[in-house]
Scaffold this motif. Structure first.
Motif, mmCIF file in Angstrom:
data_model
loop_
_atom_site.group_PDB
_atom_site.id
_atom_site.type_symbol
_atom_site.label_atom_id
_atom_site.label_comp_id
_atom_site.label_asym_id
_atom_site.label_seq_id
_atom_site.Cartn_x
_atom_site.Cartn_y
_atom_site.Cartn_z
ATOM 1 N N LEU A 136 36.074 29.246 -11.581
ATOM 2 C CA LEU A 136 34.887 28.391 -11.174
ATOM 3 C C LEU A 136 35.003 27.185 -12.119
ATOM 4 O O LEU A 136 34.283 26.104 -11.512
ATOM 5 C CB LEU A 136 33.876 29.279 -11.483
ATOM 6 C CG LEU A 136 33.505 30.631 -10.517
ATOM 7 C CD1 LEU A 136 32.195 31.137 -11.225
ATOM 8 C CD2 LEU A 136 33.587 30.217 -9.246
ATOM 9 N N SER A 149 36.536 35.035 -3.502
ATOM 10 C CA SER A 149 36.215 35.945 -4.420
ATOM 11 C C SER A 149 35.424 37.078 -3.642
ATOM 12 O O SER A 149 34.974 36.949 -2.463
ATOM 13 C CB SER A 149 35.007 35.286 -5.304
ATOM 14 O OG SER A 149 34.686 36.299 -6.129
ATOM 15 N N ARG A 151 32.839 38.429 -4.883
ATOM 16 C CA ARG A 151 31.509 38.281 -5.550
ATOM 17 C C ARG A 151 30.899 36.634 -5.219
ATOM 18 O O ARG A 151 31.866 35.809 -5.414
ATOM 19 C CB ARG A 151 31.383 38.836 -6.844
ATOM 20 C CG ARG A 151 31.877 37.851 -7.918
ATOM 21 C CD ARG A 151 32.219 38.330 -9.269
ATOM 22 N NE ARG A 151 33.218 39.472 -8.979
ATOM 23 C CZ ARG A 151 33.649 40.248 -10.110
ATOM 24 N NH1 ARG A 151 32.878 40.344 -10.992
ATOM 25 N NH2 ARG A 151 34.569 41.228 -9.962
ATOM 26 N N ALA A 152 29.651 36.847 -5.252
ATOM 27 C CA ALA A 152 29.179 35.287 -5.122
ATOM 28 C C ALA A 152 29.178 34.663 -6.499
ATOM 29 O O ALA A 152 29.356 35.280 -7.699
ATOM 30 C CB ALA A 152 27.605 35.448 -4.619
ATOM 31 N N ALA A 153 29.271 33.321 -6.827
ATOM 32 C CA ALA A 153 29.275 32.628 -7.856
ATOM 33 C C ALA A 153 27.852 33.008 -8.885
ATOM 34 O O ALA A 153 26.833 32.900 -8.280
ATOM 35 C CB ALA A 153 29.321 31.280 -7.440
ATOM 36 N N TYR A 162 28.234 26.922 -4.681
ATOM 37 C CA TYR A 162 27.727 27.510 -3.669
ATOM 38 C C TYR A 162 28.576 28.544 -2.877
ATOM 39 O O TYR A 162 29.738 28.381 -3.000
ATOM 40 C CB TYR A 162 27.242 26.267 -2.646
ATOM 41 C CG TYR A 162 26.460 25.059 -3.318
ATOM 42 C CD1 TYR A 162 25.150 25.297 -3.279
ATOM 43 C CD2 TYR A 162 27.172 24.028 -3.689
ATOM 44 C CE1 TYR A 162 24.261 24.295 -3.891
ATOM 45 C CE2 TYR A 162 26.406 23.142 -4.282
ATOM 46 C CZ TYR A 162 25.067 22.945 -4.130
ATOM 47 O OH TYR A 162 24.125 22.357 -4.914
ATOM 48 N N SER A 163 27.922 29.599 -2.776
ATOM 49 C CA SER A 163 28.478 30.885 -2.313
ATOM 50 C C SER A 163 28.465 30.997 -0.740
ATOM 51 O O SER A 163 27.261 30.822 -0.183
ATOM 52 C CB SER A 163 28.211 31.797 -3.003
ATOM 53 O OG SER A 163 28.539 31.845 -4.301
ATOM 54 N N HIS A 164 29.248 31.241 0.200
ATOM 55 C CA HIS A 164 29.257 31.038 1.589
ATOM 56 C C HIS A 164 30.040 32.685 2.202
ATOM 57 O O HIS A 164 31.355 32.715 1.601
ATOM 58 C CB HIS A 164 30.288 30.213 2.475
ATOM 59 C CG HIS A 164 29.854 28.870 1.761
ATOM 60 N ND1 HIS A 164 28.797 27.908 2.167
ATOM 61 C CD2 HIS A 164 30.401 28.074 0.675
ATOM 62 C CE1 HIS A 164 28.795 26.853 1.468
ATOM 63 N NE2 HIS A 164 29.727 26.746 0.320
ATOM 64 N N PHE A 273 33.651 36.084 -0.348
ATOM 65 C CA PHE A 273 32.827 34.838 -0.495
ATOM 66 C C PHE A 273 33.865 33.831 -0.266
ATOM 67 O O PHE A 273 34.902 33.904 -1.148
ATOM 68 C CB PHE A 273 31.951 34.857 -1.670
ATOM 69 C CG PHE A 273 30.761 36.078 -1.397
ATOM 70 C CD1 PHE A 273 29.566 35.710 -0.886
ATOM 71 C CD2 PHE A 273 30.902 37.424 -1.819
ATOM 72 C CE1 PHE A 273 28.667 36.643 -0.742
ATOM 73 C CE2 PHE A 273 29.972 38.231 -1.616
ATOM 74 C CZ PHE A 273 28.845 37.846 -1.161
ATOM 75 N N ILE A 275 33.658 30.308 -2.431
ATOM 76 C CA ILE A 275 32.684 29.361 -3.394
ATOM 77 C C ILE A 275 33.291 27.805 -3.272
ATOM 78 O O ILE A 275 34.531 27.616 -3.274
ATOM 79 C CB ILE A 275 32.763 29.933 -4.506
ATOM 80 C CG1 ILE A 275 32.521 31.402 -4.572
ATOM 81 C CG2 ILE A 275 31.952 29.197 -5.589
ATOM 82 C CD1 ILE A 275 32.574 32.220 -5.922
ATOM 83 N N SER A 276 32.252 27.040 -3.061
ATOM 84 C CA SER A 276 32.603 25.682 -2.704
ATOM 85 C C SER A 276 31.759 24.808 -3.828
ATOM 86 O O SER A 276 30.670 25.363 -4.605
ATOM 87 C CB SER A 276 32.461 24.976 -1.572
ATOM 88 O OG SER A 276 30.762 25.010 -1.244
#
Length: 297
Positions: A136, A149, A151-153, A162-164, A273, A275-276
């Motif tokens: 991250l 991932s 899991r979300a950030a 930002y988690s997608h 997810f 994550i960007s």
């Protein structure tokens, strides 16, 4: 309107912060210490804040300096990537996609998650495996285009991430054929009599597995715990114990004639997810990953 930043001054500040002092920075730059010091002072004057403070015989960043260093890191690391990006575009070598893969993410599902982006021709994929938090940090510094991932950030005021949602997949249980022959109970009761291989707490699914065992009323005989899911599957294939894996991995695992499918657990689900570092994704290959995930959910 604020005056534009002098990037030469910013670069000298960045080198001083990296080297930990004016003298070492001047040596690296091949310049006089007084010249480097004057450039840093000019940047401080333009920003209106001191960036360094005395610390013993050396110097340390102030709070303002830490903020400036964070941005300078991003700017100059992107600058270091610029020649390669231009060369690849000019020579038709294809678009580059740098993706972070955390230790706990099931490796057998990674090709499935990446398929929408790598399906076309001319994609140069770079996969970096590391601990989730370190990936991250690399993403926030734009060393990576995205992180996959389970899991979300987590919320972090210092990192704008930002988690997608990409999708979800239920787990199934697999075991070496020799263990299956010894067992006489039906699934899932048979797991109580088998050595089990489980992911460590690095995997988001581990707490759900522990709760699942409790609901079924048996204490698992854990023969091994693995941070790396690929290593877990390797030991499972070698005959060490039964193990859970995503349904997306079923075809690949059952291609091994020494493994057997014990049963499905649709109530045990892994979530995935992307994550960007930006809310509105600009990278076209990362856009493909998110769109592809929406289509399979």
């Amino acid at each position: 309107m604020a005056a534009p930043i002098n990037y030469r001054h910013l670069y000298y500040f960045w080198v001083v912060a990296k080297e930990g002092g004016m003298g070492r920075a001047a040596t690296r730059l091949g310049m006089a210490v007084q010249t480097v010091s004057a450039q840093v002072r000019a940047l401080e004057q333009s920003l209106g804040h001191a960036l360094f403070r005395p610390a013993g015989r050396g110097m340390a960043l102030t709070e303002a300096g830490v903020a400036a260093m964070t941005h300078a890191d991003q700017i100059f690391q992107l600058g270091e990537q610029l020649p390669a990006a231009v060369r690849e575009a000019a020579t038709g070598q294809g678009r580059r996609l740098a993706v972070g893969i955390p230790d706990g993410l099931p490796k057998l599902v990674v090709p499935h998650l990446l398929q929408p982006a790598v399906d076309g021709t001319g994609v140069r994929l770079l996969c970096h495996e590391d601990e989730f938090d370190r990936l991250l940090g690399d993403l926030a510094l734009h060393r990576l285009d995205a992180v996959l991932s389970d899991r979300a950030a987590p919320p972090n005021p210092n990192l704008r991430l930002y988690s997608h949602a990409l999708g979800e997949a239920s787990l199934a249980w697999f075991a070496p054929a020799a263990l299956v022959k010894k067992g006489g109970k039906r699934f899932p009761e048979c797991l109580a009599d088998m050595p089990l291989l489980l992911p460590t707490g690095h995997a988001a699914v581990r707490p759900r597995l522990d709760q699942w065992f409790e609901r079924h009323g048996f204490r698992p005989h854990v023969a091994g715990e693995f941070e790396d899911s690929a290593l877990l599957a390797t030991f499972g294939r070698s005959g060490m114990g039964a193990f859970p894996a995503s349904r997306w991995s079923r075809a690949e695992l059952l291609a091994d004639k020494g493994l057997r499918l014990l049963g499905d657990t649709p109530e045990l689900v892994e979530h995935f997810f992307l994550i960007s570092a930006e809310r509105r994704i600009q990278h076209p290959l990362v856009q493909k990953l998110v769109q592809g995930g929406r289509e399979v959910m």
